[in-house]
Write a protein that holds these residues in place. Structure first.
Motif, mmCIF file in Angstrom:
data_model
loop_
_atom_site.group_PDB
_atom_site.id
_atom_site.type_symbol
_atom_site.label_atom_id
_atom_site.label_comp_id
_atom_site.label_asym_id
_atom_site.label_seq_id
_atom_site.Cartn_x
_atom_site.Cartn_y
_atom_site.Cartn_z
ATOM 1 N N PHE A 20 0.836 -1.184 0.185
ATOM 2 C CA PHE A 20 -0.168 0.078 -0.019
ATOM 3 C C PHE A 20 0.631 1.142 -0.128
ATOM 4 O O PHE A 20 0.711 2.356 0.251
ATOM 5 N N ASP A 21 2.253 1.122 -0.001
ATOM 6 C CA ASP A 21 3.019 2.216 -0.501
ATOM 7 C C ASP A 21 3.636 2.627 -1.042
ATOM 8 O O ASP A 21 4.136 3.414 -1.831
ATOM 9 N N GLU A 22 2.711 1.748 -2.273
ATOM 10 C CA GLU A 22 2.989 1.519 -4.071
ATOM 11 C C GLU A 22 2.078 2.203 -4.419
ATOM 12 O O GLU A 22 1.353 1.581 -4.313
ATOM 13 N N ASN A 23 1.693 3.358 -5.605
ATOM 14 C CA ASN A 23 1.442 3.646 -5.810
ATOM 15 C C ASN A 23 1.563 4.170 -7.014
ATOM 16 O O ASN A 23 1.570 5.512 -7.813
ATOM 17 N N GLY A 52 -13.042 -3.495 0.109
ATOM 18 C CA GLY A 52 -13.425 -3.497 1.263
ATOM 19 C C GLY A 52 -12.135 -3.118 2.365
ATOM 20 O O GLY A 52 -12.634 -3.045 3.480
ATOM 21 N N GLU A 53 -11.512 -2.840 1.395
ATOM 22 C CA GLU A 53 -10.080 -2.385 2.910
ATOM 23 C C GLU A 53 -10.734 -0.543 3.153
ATOM 24 O O GLU A 53 -11.136 -0.263 2.282
ATOM 25 N N LEU A 54 -10.992 -0.589 4.217
ATOM 26 C CA LEU A 54 -10.689 1.053 4.905
ATOM 27 C C LEU A 54 -10.249 1.762 5.361
ATOM 28 O O LEU A 54 -9.311 1.404 5.565
ATOM 29 N N SER A 55 -10.149 2.526 4.623
ATOM 30 C CA SER A 55 -9.404 4.150 5.471
ATOM 31 C C SER A 55 -9.335 4.287 6.233
ATOM 32 O O SER A 55 -8.525 4.520 7.582
ATOM 33 N N HIS A 56 -11.208 4.652 6.752
ATOM 34 C CA HIS A 56 -11.352 5.516 8.259
ATOM 35 C C HIS A 56 -12.260 4.758 8.174
ATOM 36 O O HIS A 56 -13.460 4.618 7.627
ATOM 37 N N ILE A 57 -12.666 4.321 10.038
ATOM 38 C CA ILE A 57 -14.402 3.799 10.945
ATOM 39 C C ILE A 57 -14.814 4.514 10.333
ATOM 40 O O ILE A 57 -14.474 6.143 10.659
ATOM 41 N N GLY A 90 -4.928 10.522 2.490
ATOM 42 C CA GLY A 90 -3.981 10.053 0.593
ATOM 43 C C GLY A 90 -5.551 10.468 -0.173
ATOM 44 O O GLY A 90 -7.546 10.517 1.183
ATOM 45 N N ASP A 91 -5.700 9.778 -0.828
ATOM 46 C CA ASP A 91 -7.125 9.270 -2.089
ATOM 47 C C ASP A 91 -8.332 8.675 -0.433
ATOM 48 O O ASP A 91 -7.260 6.995 -1.016
#
Length: 160
Positions: free
Chosen positions: A46-49, A113-118, A149-150
């Motif tokens: 997730f640090d590769e964009n 389904g990967e949460l960024s913020h709840i 981030g996005d």
């Protein structure tokens, strides 16, 4: 496990290259239907964009869902099956104001389904969405620049 001198004892070692399972040679083009993240090794990070444009790329090897291809960035790995979850077909550019509330959940991508913020992370505020996607079931998703981030958010059902 590798044996070494008696003074050092037995030790585990890590291979210099990733271990590929279900490895196979391929000599065919791979068609990427949507923007697709690419990686230096066949492993999600997730640090590769880094993103490739849709198009046809020459593949030369594969492992599971991962395909090693030649690109203008050199030889890189892509996971074409996951690409459509991260960047579904039909995303359009927008410039719309959307409202975040205490009930807003945000996601890295619309379909993984990967949460960024709840819920509870954002206080009520307005932000500018720069992309929009409507799912096959009619759910409306907005892409915006968030705190980490996005992020993507699904529009709340107005009937509740």
């Amino acid at each position: 496990m590798v044996e070494s001198s008696a003074a050092a004892g037995e030790r585990w070692i890590q291979p210099a290259s990733p271990i590929l399972t279900d490895y196979r040679e391929v000599k065919e083009p791979v068609q990427l239907q949507t923007e697709t993240r690419y990686f230096q090794v066949p492993q999600l990070s997730f640090d590769e964009n880094n993103w490739l444009k849709p198009g046809s790329y020459d593949a030369f090897e594969a492992s599971g869902d991962w395909v090693h291809i030649n690109t203008e960035h050199g030889q890189v790995w892509v996971n074409a099956a996951r690409a459509l979850l991260e960047r579904p077909l039909g995303i359009v550019a927008v410039d719309e104001t959307i409202t975040l509330t205490e009930d807003t959940e945000t996601f890295r991508y619309p379909l993984t389904g990967e949460l960024s913020h709840i819920k509870g992370f954002y206080s009520p505020q307005s932000v500018q969405a720069y992309e929009k996607w409507i799912s096959d079931t009619g759910d409306i998703w907005y892409h915006f620049h968030g705190f980490g981030g996005d992020e993507w958010m699904k529009k709340a059902d107005d009937s509740s």
